[in-house]
Design an enzyme around this catalytic site. Structure first.
Site, PDB file in Angstrom:
ATOM      1  N   SER A 158      -9.072  36.161  -1.905  1.00 63.33           N
ATOM      2  CA  SER A 158      -9.328  34.797  -1.416  1.00 63.33           C
ATOM      3  C   SER A 158     -10.790  34.404  -1.587  1.00 63.33           C
ATOM      4  O   SER A 158     -11.184  33.291  -1.233  1.00 63.33           O
ATOM      5  CB  SER A 158      -8.936  34.688   0.065  1.00 63.33           C
ATOM      6  OG  SER A 158      -9.588  35.673   0.818  1.00 63.33           O
ATOM      7  N   THR A 192       3.886 -11.536   9.629  1.00 67.46           N
ATOM      8  CA  THR A 192       4.901 -10.516   9.897  1.00 67.46           C
ATOM      9  C   THR A 192       5.795 -10.559   8.667  1.00 67.46           C
ATOM     10  O   THR A 192       5.988 -11.629   8.070  1.00 67.46           O
ATOM     11  CB  THR A 192       5.726 -10.816  11.168  1.00 67.46           C
ATOM     12  OG1 THR A 192       6.385 -12.062  11.000  1.00 67.46           O
ATOM     13  CG2 THR A 192       4.863 -10.866  12.421  1.00 67.46           C
ATOM     14  N   HIS A 193       6.302  -9.430   8.253  1.00 67.65           N
ATOM     15  CA  HIS A 193       7.097  -9.314   7.010  1.00 67.65           C
ATOM     16  C   HIS A 193       6.298  -9.813   5.800  1.00 67.65           C
ATOM     17  O   HIS A 193       6.874 -10.250   4.810  1.00 67.65           O
ATOM     18  CB  HIS A 193       8.417 -10.096   7.106  1.00 67.65           C
ATOM     19  CG  HIS A 193       9.185  -9.834   8.369  1.00 67.65           C
ATOM     20  ND1 HIS A 193      10.179  -8.886   8.462  1.00 67.65           N
ATOM     21  CD2 HIS A 193       9.081 -10.389   9.608  1.00 67.65           C
ATOM     22  CE1 HIS A 193      10.660  -8.878   9.688  1.00 67.65           C
ATOM     23  NE2 HIS A 193      10.001  -9.776  10.413  1.00 67.65           N
ATOM     24  N   SER A 239     -12.399  -2.940 -16.185  1.00 62.68           N
ATOM     25  CA  SER A 239     -11.377  -2.456 -17.116  1.00 62.68           C
ATOM     26  C   SER A 239     -12.011  -2.312 -18.486  1.00 62.68           C
ATOM     27  O   SER A 239     -12.865  -3.117 -18.863  1.00 62.68           O
ATOM     28  CB  SER A 239     -10.232  -3.456 -17.153  1.00 62.68           C
ATOM     29  OG  SER A 239      -9.520  -3.333 -18.365  1.00 62.68           O
ATOM     30  N   LYS A 257     -11.679  -8.119 -15.361  1.00 62.58           N
ATOM     31  CA  LYS A 257     -11.178  -7.339 -14.231  1.00 62.58           C
ATOM     32  C   LYS A 257     -12.269  -6.784 -13.322  1.00 62.58           C
ATOM     33  O   LYS A 257     -13.313  -6.329 -13.775  1.00 62.58           O
ATOM     34  CB  LYS A 257     -10.342  -6.152 -14.728  1.00 62.58           C
ATOM     35  CG  LYS A 257      -9.028  -6.510 -15.348  1.00 62.58           C
ATOM     36  CD  LYS A 257      -8.079  -7.233 -14.399  1.00 62.58           C
ATOM     37  CE  LYS A 257      -7.531  -6.323 -13.318  1.00 62.58           C
ATOM     38  NZ  LYS A 257      -6.664  -5.287 -13.853  1.00 62.58           N
ATOM     39  N   ASN A 266     -11.696  -4.204 -10.238  1.00 60.23           N
ATOM     40  CA  ASN A 266     -10.613  -3.495  -9.543  1.00 60.23           C
ATOM     41  C   ASN A 266     -11.085  -2.876  -8.222  1.00 60.23           C
ATOM     42  O   ASN A 266     -12.161  -2.282  -8.181  1.00 60.23           O
ATOM     43  CB  ASN A 266     -10.043  -2.398 -10.442  1.00 60.23           C
ATOM     44  CG  ASN A 266      -9.414  -2.970 -11.699  1.00 60.23           C
ATOM     45  OD1 ASN A 266      -8.842  -4.062 -11.661  1.00 60.23           O
ATOM     46  ND2 ASN A 266      -9.547  -2.254 -12.796  1.00 60.23           N
ATOM     47  N   GLU A 305      -7.924   1.602  -3.364  1.00 59.96           N
ATOM     48  CA  GLU A 305      -6.759   2.188  -4.056  1.00 59.96           C
ATOM     49  C   GLU A 305      -6.785   3.709  -3.977  1.00 59.96           C
ATOM     50  O   GLU A 305      -5.765   4.355  -3.725  1.00 59.96           O
ATOM     51  CB  GLU A 305      -6.746   1.772  -5.527  1.00 59.96           C
ATOM     52  CG  GLU A 305      -6.366   0.322  -5.746  1.00 59.96           C
ATOM     53  CD  GLU A 305      -6.483  -0.057  -7.214  1.00 59.96           C
ATOM     54  OE1 GLU A 305      -5.449  -0.145  -7.864  1.00 59.96           O
ATOM     55  OE2 GLU A 305      -7.618  -0.245  -7.704  1.00 59.96           O
ATOM     56  N   GLN A 357      -3.562  33.601   4.752  1.00 62.15           N
ATOM     57  CA  GLN A 357      -4.651  33.363   3.813  1.00 62.15           C
ATOM     58  C   GLN A 357      -4.478  32.006   3.114  1.00 62.15           C
ATOM     59  O   GLN A 357      -5.438  31.413   2.643  1.00 62.15           O
ATOM     60  CB  GLN A 357      -4.695  34.494   2.788  1.00 62.15           C
ATOM     61  CG  GLN A 357      -5.880  34.431   1.853  1.00 62.15           C
ATOM     62  CD  GLN A 357      -6.096  35.747   1.146  1.00 62.15           C
ATOM     63  OE1 GLN A 357      -6.525  36.721   1.766  1.00 62.15           O
ATOM     64  NE2 GLN A 357      -5.774  35.797  -0.128  1.00 62.15           N
TER      65      GLN A 357
HETATM   66  N1  ARG Z   1      -8.659  36.990   3.605  1.00 59.68           N
HETATM   67  C1  ARG Z   1      -7.827  37.172   4.741  1.00 59.68           C
HETATM   68  C2  ARG Z   1      -7.317  35.817   5.250  1.00 59.68           C
HETATM   69  O1  ARG Z   1      -7.860  34.850   4.875  1.00 59.68           O
HETATM   70  C3  ARG Z   1      -8.594  37.826   5.838  1.00 59.68           C
HETATM   71  C4  ARG Z   1      -7.765  38.618   6.777  1.00 59.68           C
HETATM   72  C5  ARG Z   1      -7.149  39.743   6.094  1.00 59.68           C
HETATM   73  N2  ARG Z   1      -6.504  40.668   6.962  1.00 59.68           N
HETATM   74  C6  ARG Z   1      -5.682  41.621   6.518  1.00 59.68           C
HETATM   75  N3  ARG Z   1      -5.206  42.404   7.406  1.00 59.68           N
HETATM   76  N4  ARG Z   1      -5.410  41.778   5.264  1.00 59.68           N
HETATM   77  O2  ARG Z   1      -6.377  35.714   6.001  1.00 59.68           O
END
Ligand code: ARG
Length: 479
Positions: A35, A167-168, A289, A295, A297, A302, A334
């Protein structure tokens, strides 16, 4: 003899959890489970949490004061490396927590390995996210408040500008543009309240839950909570490491906020069209545009309307992420980060764009007025006039309906008919009818709405009141 204070390369380059494994992680699985690519954004809060944890461990005698100081100094140096861009994030160290801990140990030696005493990544990551989200909530609350003040200023400026209320999306009754703007403001008041309510549940400390069942070390959770500015430590260790309902609540707040901003956006897009032509957005908030030179925009509204989709999607992601998880922590969690981070980034961007843009909006009062005169917007006032003269409301409705049909056939508004023309539908109609058929009639609530309202959100120092006085002026006073 090995120097105990030198990092042991053989162990720091391995996984911190590698002891019971007999083969290295598959290269793809290593990338798949990592992660660090996205959770490195938590580095600041991870280090803040670790400093508080080390301080507490020393206070209860688990670390010596010297060890504490070495760890804190080391963590500060790691933070400087990260901020200087010299920190090399390693996918094989999986996440922000293990990257920082490994670098700390590289820097300060074996003492670095003591930091994780009485803690797990499970309570560590839950703490980091809460610290991160709490800070972001405070930034978002400020920006939301800035937008509210901008709306109040604009509402004051446009307190006398008459427009058709719908309304509407059909012309209904005249209102002022100021009154219409304060409807948007009210939605944001509720959003701001929801945000502060959510913050209460974010600001609870999971640290001390460790993996799931707490720790045998004599930790002082109240002390760590106080050091980190949490309102209190959490109550149940399994719940602390597993639930992400605080993040879901934040995403729910965000989805509602975006729904409101999307509704504003839809109106601004309609109103800037040649067909409505009610408001002008300054050029700096629009684009052109590449093929049609004429244009201009309304890209900002948006895009805000469009970004509502991803924020709603993130709420559904987190709800679905959580729905089948058994207690306690699961790696599923995670997956909480990317939706949460993107929600934070998206709503901050949208709020900034809106807070900058709203004060720069110019109302085209003449066009609004002409539109308010079209579509028989004073028909309900004529019905109420008849009721005051003793006609039953249903009969009054019928009489006005016939008058409108006559106006449609003649191509004329009620106010443009002669008294004799009006009298053919009811002989109780007198000369005073024209008082209620003018757009400015003071009897009409959409024009003279009295709604004292205090801004209850945001920094109390900027609390203000907005009030529709009977003169139809918006007055504002400090409270
Ligand atoms: N990177 C993990 C998360 O975001 C951290 C916790 C991981 N814990 C584990 N027991 N593998 O959740």
């Amino acid at each position: 003899m090995t120097d105990q204070n030198k990092p042991d390369q053989a162990t720091t380059s391995e996984k911190p959890w590698g002891g019971r494994f007999s083969e290295p992680t598959d290269a793809f699985v290593e990338r798949f489970t990592a992660s660090v690519g996205f959770d490195q954004r938590l580095y600041h809060h991870d280090i803040t949490g670790s400093i508080a944890h080390a301080t507490m461990l020393a206070a209860v005698g688990v670390l010596t004061e010297e060890e504490r100081d070495t760890i804190i100094e080391g963590l500060k140096a790691v933070k400087e490396d990260i901020e200087a861009g010299t920190f090399e994030w390693s996918v094989s160290l999986e996440d922000v927590h293990m990257n920082i801990e490994a670098r700390l140990t590289d820097r300060i030696g074996i003492t670095g390995k003591k930091l994780h005493t009485g803690r797990s990544r499970n309570d560590q990551v839950a703490t980091d996210i809460r610290l991160y989200l709490r800070d972001e909530i405070d930034v978002i609350a400020e920006e939301l408040h800035r937008l509210q003040l901008g709306l109040l200023d604009l509402a004051e400026r446009e307190a006398e500008t008459i427009m058709p209320g719908f309304t509407h999306l059909q012309t209904a009754q005249p209102v002022t543009f100021g009154h219409h703007l304060l409807a948007w403001y009210e939605m944001l008041v509720r959003d701001a309240e929801r945000l502060q309510d959510c913050r209460k549940r974010v600001n609870v400390m999971p640290l001390g839950a460790a993996a799931l069942a707490g720790t045998t070390y004599p930790i002082d959770r109240n002390m760590t909570a106080q050091l980190l500015g949490f309102d209190r430590p959490s109550e149940n260790s399994l719940d602390s490491v597993s639930d992400r309902d605080f993040a879901i609540e934040f995403c729910s707040f965000s989805a509602l906020l975006m729904t409101h901003l999307s509704r504003f956006s839809e109106e601004l897009v309609l109103w800037t069209s040649a067909q409505f032509d009610f408001v002008d957005l300054p050029d700096r908030f629009c684009t052109g545009s590449s093929i049609m030179p004429q244009k201009k925009n309304p890209d900002v509204p948006e895009l805000v309307r469009g970004k509502t989709g991803r924020v709603n999607g993130h709420l559904i992601s987190l709800l679905t992420l959580m729905k089948s998880q058994p207690l306690a922590y699961n790696k599923d969690n995670q997956e909480d980060k990317e939706p949460l981070f993107d929600t934070v980034d998206t709503i901050k961007g949208c709020l900034k764009a809106y807070a900058d843009m709203i004060p720069a909006i110019r109302a085209k009062a003449d066009n609004m007025r002409v539109a308010a005169k079209r579509g028989f917007s004073t028909a309900t006032d004529l019905a109420d006039y008849l009721v005051k003269k003793g006609v039953a409301f249903r009969d009054a409705h019928e009489i006005v309906g016939k008058s409108v049909a006559f106006g449609v056939a003649e191509g004329r508004d009620l106010a443009d008919m002669t008294l004799d023309e009006l009298k053919q539908f009811s002989d109780v109609i007198g000369e005073d009818v024209f008082d209620v058929l003018t757009l400015e009639a003071r009897s009409r609530p959409g024009i003279t709405w009295v709604a004292p309202r205090r801004i209850r959100c945001g920094p109390p120092s900027v609390e203000r009141a907005s009030c529709w006085a009977e003169s139809s002026q918006v007055t504002r006073r400090a409270v």
